[in-house]
Design an enzyme around this catalytic site. Structure first.
Site, PDB file in Angstrom:
ATOM      1  N   CYS A  70       0.844  -1.198   0.000  1.00  0.00           N
ATOM      2  CA  CYS A  70       0.000   0.000   0.000  1.00  0.00           C
ATOM      3  C   CYS A  70       0.876   1.244   0.000  1.00  0.00           C
ATOM      4  O   CYS A  70       2.106   1.162   0.088  1.00  0.00           O
ATOM      5  CB  CYS A  70      -0.922   0.007   1.208  1.00  0.00           C
ATOM      6  SG  CYS A  70      -0.062   0.170   2.788  1.00  0.00           S
TER       7      CYS A  70
ATOM      8  N   ASP B 154      10.614  26.924 -32.095  1.00  0.00           N
ATOM      9  CA  ASP B 154      11.812  27.332 -32.831  1.00  0.00           C
ATOM     10  C   ASP B 154      11.594  27.033 -34.315  1.00  0.00           C
ATOM     11  O   ASP B 154      10.858  26.091 -34.662  1.00  0.00           O
ATOM     12  CB  ASP B 154      13.013  26.556 -32.290  1.00  0.00           C
ATOM     13  CG  ASP B 154      14.247  26.745 -33.154  1.00  0.00           C
ATOM     14  OD1 ASP B 154      14.647  27.896 -33.351  1.00  0.00           O
ATOM     15  OD2 ASP B 154      14.779  25.730 -33.630  1.00  0.00           O
TER      16      ASP B 154
ATOM     17  N   ASP C 122      15.500  22.530 -30.761  1.00  0.00           N
ATOM     18  CA  ASP C 122      16.438  21.422 -30.980  1.00  0.00           C
ATOM     19  C   ASP C 122      17.902  21.845 -30.928  1.00  0.00           C
ATOM     20  O   ASP C 122      18.776  20.994 -31.002  1.00  0.00           O
ATOM     21  CB  ASP C 122      16.158  20.775 -32.347  1.00  0.00           C
ATOM     22  CG  ASP C 122      16.666  21.634 -33.500  1.00  0.00           C
ATOM     23  OD1 ASP C 122      16.613  22.883 -33.383  1.00  0.00           O
ATOM     24  OD2 ASP C 122      17.124  21.063 -34.500  1.00  0.00           O
TER      25      ASP C 122
ATOM     26  N   ASP D 268      18.675  27.117 -28.233  1.00  0.00           N
ATOM     27  CA  ASP D 268      17.341  26.993 -27.632  1.00  0.00           C
ATOM     28  C   ASP D 268      17.405  26.592 -26.157  1.00  0.00           C
ATOM     29  O   ASP D 268      16.385  26.650 -25.465  1.00  0.00           O
ATOM     30  CB  ASP D 268      16.516  25.935 -28.380  1.00  0.00           C
ATOM     31  CG  ASP D 268      16.286  26.304 -29.834  1.00  0.00           C
ATOM     32  OD1 ASP D 268      16.026  27.487 -30.100  1.00  0.00           O
ATOM     33  OD2 ASP D 268      16.381  25.416 -30.700  1.00  0.00           O
TER      34      ASP D 268
END
Length: 781
Positions: free
Chosen positions: A26, A461, A668, A672
């Site tokens: 549990c 982008d 990418d 960025d």
């Protein structure tokens, strides 16, 4: 740094340790194990997953760390075994497990194999309980009152209580010794109370603790509590069997992912190839992959050519041709020819291993709602114990109804279910992680699923994300006395040995069109101008405006051209923001090759899907405004921010957040990374720069941007499922615990029988997992 980001970077100068935990039933068990692990000095983080029965720990790379963690788990009444240890250096490189600490993989069962074994054991217990129940019922109803009937009932019920209830009671005592009260304690107390009451009625025939007990049942005089205790243990065992089976089903997608890599491979040893476990194959070794076999490790082909099925990574159904020098990934299937592959990344460092690690990380993580459940469970068992004892006191000593008092005590103890609360979040996360991995969506932590559902602005982008990120030949324009194939042939022959990106595009396009050419007799690079080649004795110039015939301007040159694509004359305005390469032979203009960075194939559909979801879409790029606006027009993006530096991208994201928006950034590249880290949700493409993937919360394995709306839908579906699970778990306990305590008896006379309470508890766990499995049916479009 966003939560979970350090883990995603591999915990430099530390290690990640995966432990198999035994004995958890549990959320209270999970909380106890997590507290024990976090109490070990140096542990940076610990997360325990009830669904897989595993713990993931970030700790210092000391040799005795695994042993100290295992001892900490044992100190609270559970068992632990080392599954995996990955140590990383300051530069993020993975090292083998510490000497003597790594387990032999063949000696460990996988999480679902352990679940399957546990399910078989619980099925065995439930069948044993049914046999015991049959004996007790026979003693109660088939035999007259006699010592034989009583002895048979004691034998049947006692055997079940000892062999089925005994391990539960022993686990509860072991946990109680360390100050832990879990589900085992409630079940043990309830069943042993019922058995003790039955035994007391047997020893003292005049004592009647059960309102339906007595000589009236076939005249046997056997206590009804014998059947109650046996039925409760049988039902709970069968419920745990069903729960384990459903958990195995919930892990189906993840099992498929982890089974992609073969356990052994043919490694070259001197002049022969020997079957070797992949864990023992080092970097630089050469392995043989026969037709139809899976590639065992990431590597580079050194011999052979073949078509490779990389659909697990890219989702692309068509196989990819591979030749010597090209890379291949673990889990891909070799389709057409035998290959010899030099290992570049050993086991534990392959792309597949990283995907599996991220999936595990999400499974063991907790969104905010999951931590809320943990806080509720921390109080749950003590509150239930108080309610059970209170109901005993009120119905027994106060009101004198001992039959109702004992039934209420046992019913409250066995009907209370922290398990449903504890499984509500991890069950949904397990299914979601499997769906995401199958679709190339990797979330680095569980919180991102919660945040993603709140996103209202998507910042995209341009270069390499919305577009292919490299110039593509989009048109061949020629003069009236030249043919497009000839212009492309001369350009390819001149550029064949060049390393310029445009040269590669020219050669690739000529090859794609099936155009053949003779090698140039000689070539000369003209810095800043282009290239000069001699073909069949003719001087051919390929390059920018500087190669045009003397006195001819680019505008004059364009006026001489026509394009077979549209049959008309080219206009100077149409070249804005694009790259043009002129082809001139013997001082005469032959044609022009027009290049542009074009939108990726999936971009237009992905943007349309995001727009239909009502999201605000922003294109963010460091490129020139005219180039950005051209792409934006093609994709129907209205908001464009162009000519920005990496720090400007960061500020754009921050500005949107200050306006009250929840921002997802998709990129990418290295430039960025700041914006990805600043965004509420950073999404990186798998083919992008490493730092972009490290800064992001979500990694898309392929380049298909349609995965972004799928990611948003998966997040919302998952959070909705978790809330549904939590709601039903809370409603179940809020309604049934008072009824089990006898709250309705004064008005209706209704009191939940103890066996029915056990059945309700078992079904509550199963219903939560089954509801999580509905995620497979929910659309992501």
């Amino acid at each position: 740094m966003k939560q979970g980001q350090e883990l995603s970077r591999g915990n430099p100068e530390g290690c990640e340790i995966l432990l198999d935990i035994t004995g958890m039933h549990c959320a209270g068990c999970v909380a106890s194990v997590e507290r024990a692990l976090r109490s070990v000095p140096g542990v940076a983080d610990a997360a325990v997953d009830l669904m897989t029965q595993q713990a993931r720990v970030v700790a210092p790379p000391a040799e005795d760390t695994p042993l100290r963690l295992i001892e900490a788990v044992r100190s609270v009444g559970y068992q632990a075994q080392l599954r995996e240890q990955i140590t990383r250096t300051a530069d993020g490189n993975a090292l083998p497990s510490a000497s003597g600490a790594a387990p032999e993989p063949e000696n460990l069962l996988s999480p679902w194999e352990r679940q399957a074994r546990y399910a078989k054991e619980r099925l065995r217990d439930s069948l044993f309980g049914l046999i015991g129940l049959g004996i007790v019922l026979a003693a109660m109803f088939a035999l007259p009152a006699s010592g034989m009937a009583l002895a048979l009932a004691v034998l049947g019920a006692g055997s079940v209580q000892l062999f089925v209830g005994g391990p539960i009671a022993w686990a509860a005592l072991r946990q109680l010794r360390h100050g832990v009260i879990g589900m085992d304690a409630l079940v043990a107390l309830g069943t042993w109370t019922a058995f003790a009451a039955a035994f007391a009625e047997t020893l003292f025939p005049g004592l009647s603790l059960h309102e339906t007990m007595g000589i009236g049942h076939g005249g046997s005089g056997v206590s009804m509590y014998f059947s109650d205790s046996v039925m409760i243990l049988s039902i709970i065992s069968f419920g745990r069997y069903l729960e384990s089976r459903v958990k195995v089903r919930a892990s189906h997608a993840i099992r498929q992912l982890m089974d992609l890599a073969p356990p052994t491979a043919l490694m070259r040893v001197e002049e022969d190839f020997r079957e070797t476990p992949v864990e023992h194959i080092p970097k630089g070794a050469v392995v043989l992959v026969r037709v139809g076999e899976k590639i065992p490790l990431d590597g580079a082909i050194v011999q052979g050519t073949s078509d490779i099925d990389e659909s697990w990574l890219t989702g692309e159904a068509l196989p990819v041709p591979k030749r010597p020098g090209e890379g291949v990934l673990a889990g891909s299937i070799n389709l057409t020819g035998p290959l010899q592959v030099e290992v570049v990344k050993p086991a534990g460092e392959t792309a597949l291993a990283q995907v599996v690690r991220l999936v595990r990380q999400v499974q063991s993580g907790k969104p905010r709602i999951g931590r809320l459940a943990d806080r509720l469970v921390a109080w749950f068992v003590p509150v239930v114990a108080v309610i059970a004892l209170t109901s005993l006191v009120i119905w027994g000593p106060v009101l004198g109804r001992w039959d109702t008092a004992l039934n209420a005590l046992v019913a409250v103890l066995v009907i209370a279910c922290p398990c449903a609360l504890g499984v509500a979040t991890p069950a949904a996360l397990m299914v979601a992680a499997g769906i995401g991995a199958r679709r190339g969506i990797l979330n680095k932590n569980a919180e991102v699923l919660e945040t993603m559902g709140q996103v209202d602005v998507i910042v995209l982008d341009k270069t390499g994300t919305l577009t292919l990120g490299r110039p593509q030949l989009v048109e061949t324009a020629v003069t009236r006395d030249a043919e497009p194939e000839d212009v492309l042939r001369w350009a390819a022959a001149a550029e064949q040995t060049s390393v310029h990106p445009l040269a590669a595009s020219i050669v690739a396009e000529a090859g794609r069109r099936g155009i053949s050419w003779k090698p140039a007799e000689s070539t000369e690079l003209l810095p800043g101008i282009g290239i000069r080649a001699f073909l069949d004795g003719r001087e051919v110039l390929v390059g920018g405006d500087a190669v045009l015939p003397e006195g001819m301007s680019p505008t004059d040159a364009v006026a001489l051209l026509h394009s077979p694509q549209d049959g008309g004359m080219r206009g100077a305005a149409s070249l804005e923001g694009e790259i043009r390469v002129w082809v001139v032979a013997e001082g005469r203009l032959l044609g022009m090759l027009r290049f542009a960075d074009v939108p990726a194939e999936s971009s237009q559909e992905a943007v349309a899907m995001l727009r239909r979801r009502g999201l605000r879409i922003v294109m963010l790029t460091g490129d020139r405004r005219e180039v950005a606006e051209r792409i934006a027009r093609q994709l129907e993006i209205e908001e464009v921010v162009a000519e920005v530096r990496p720090d400007d991208k960061f500020e754009v994201v921050r500005r949107l957040q200050r306006e009250g928006h929840c921002v997802a950034m998709v990129g990418d590249g290295v430039n960025d990374a700041p914006a990805l880290a600043a965004a509420d949700v950073g999404i990186a493409l798998g083919a992008g720069a490493d730092i972009a993937k490290e800064s992001a919360d979500v990694v898309l394995i392929g380049r298909d941007l349609r995965a972004i709306p799928e990611c948003l839908a998966l997040s919302r579906n998952t959070m909705a499922t978790i809330w549904e699970n939590m709601f039903w778990a809370l409603i179940y306990n809020a309604v049934l615990i008072p009824l089990a305590a006898g709250a309705a008896v004064p008005w209706t006379g209704f009191l939940i029988p103890a066996p029915a309470a056990a059945a309700a508890m078992a079904l509550s766990d199963v219903s939560v997992v089954l509801n999580s499995l509905r995620l497979y049916r929910k659309p992501l479009a």
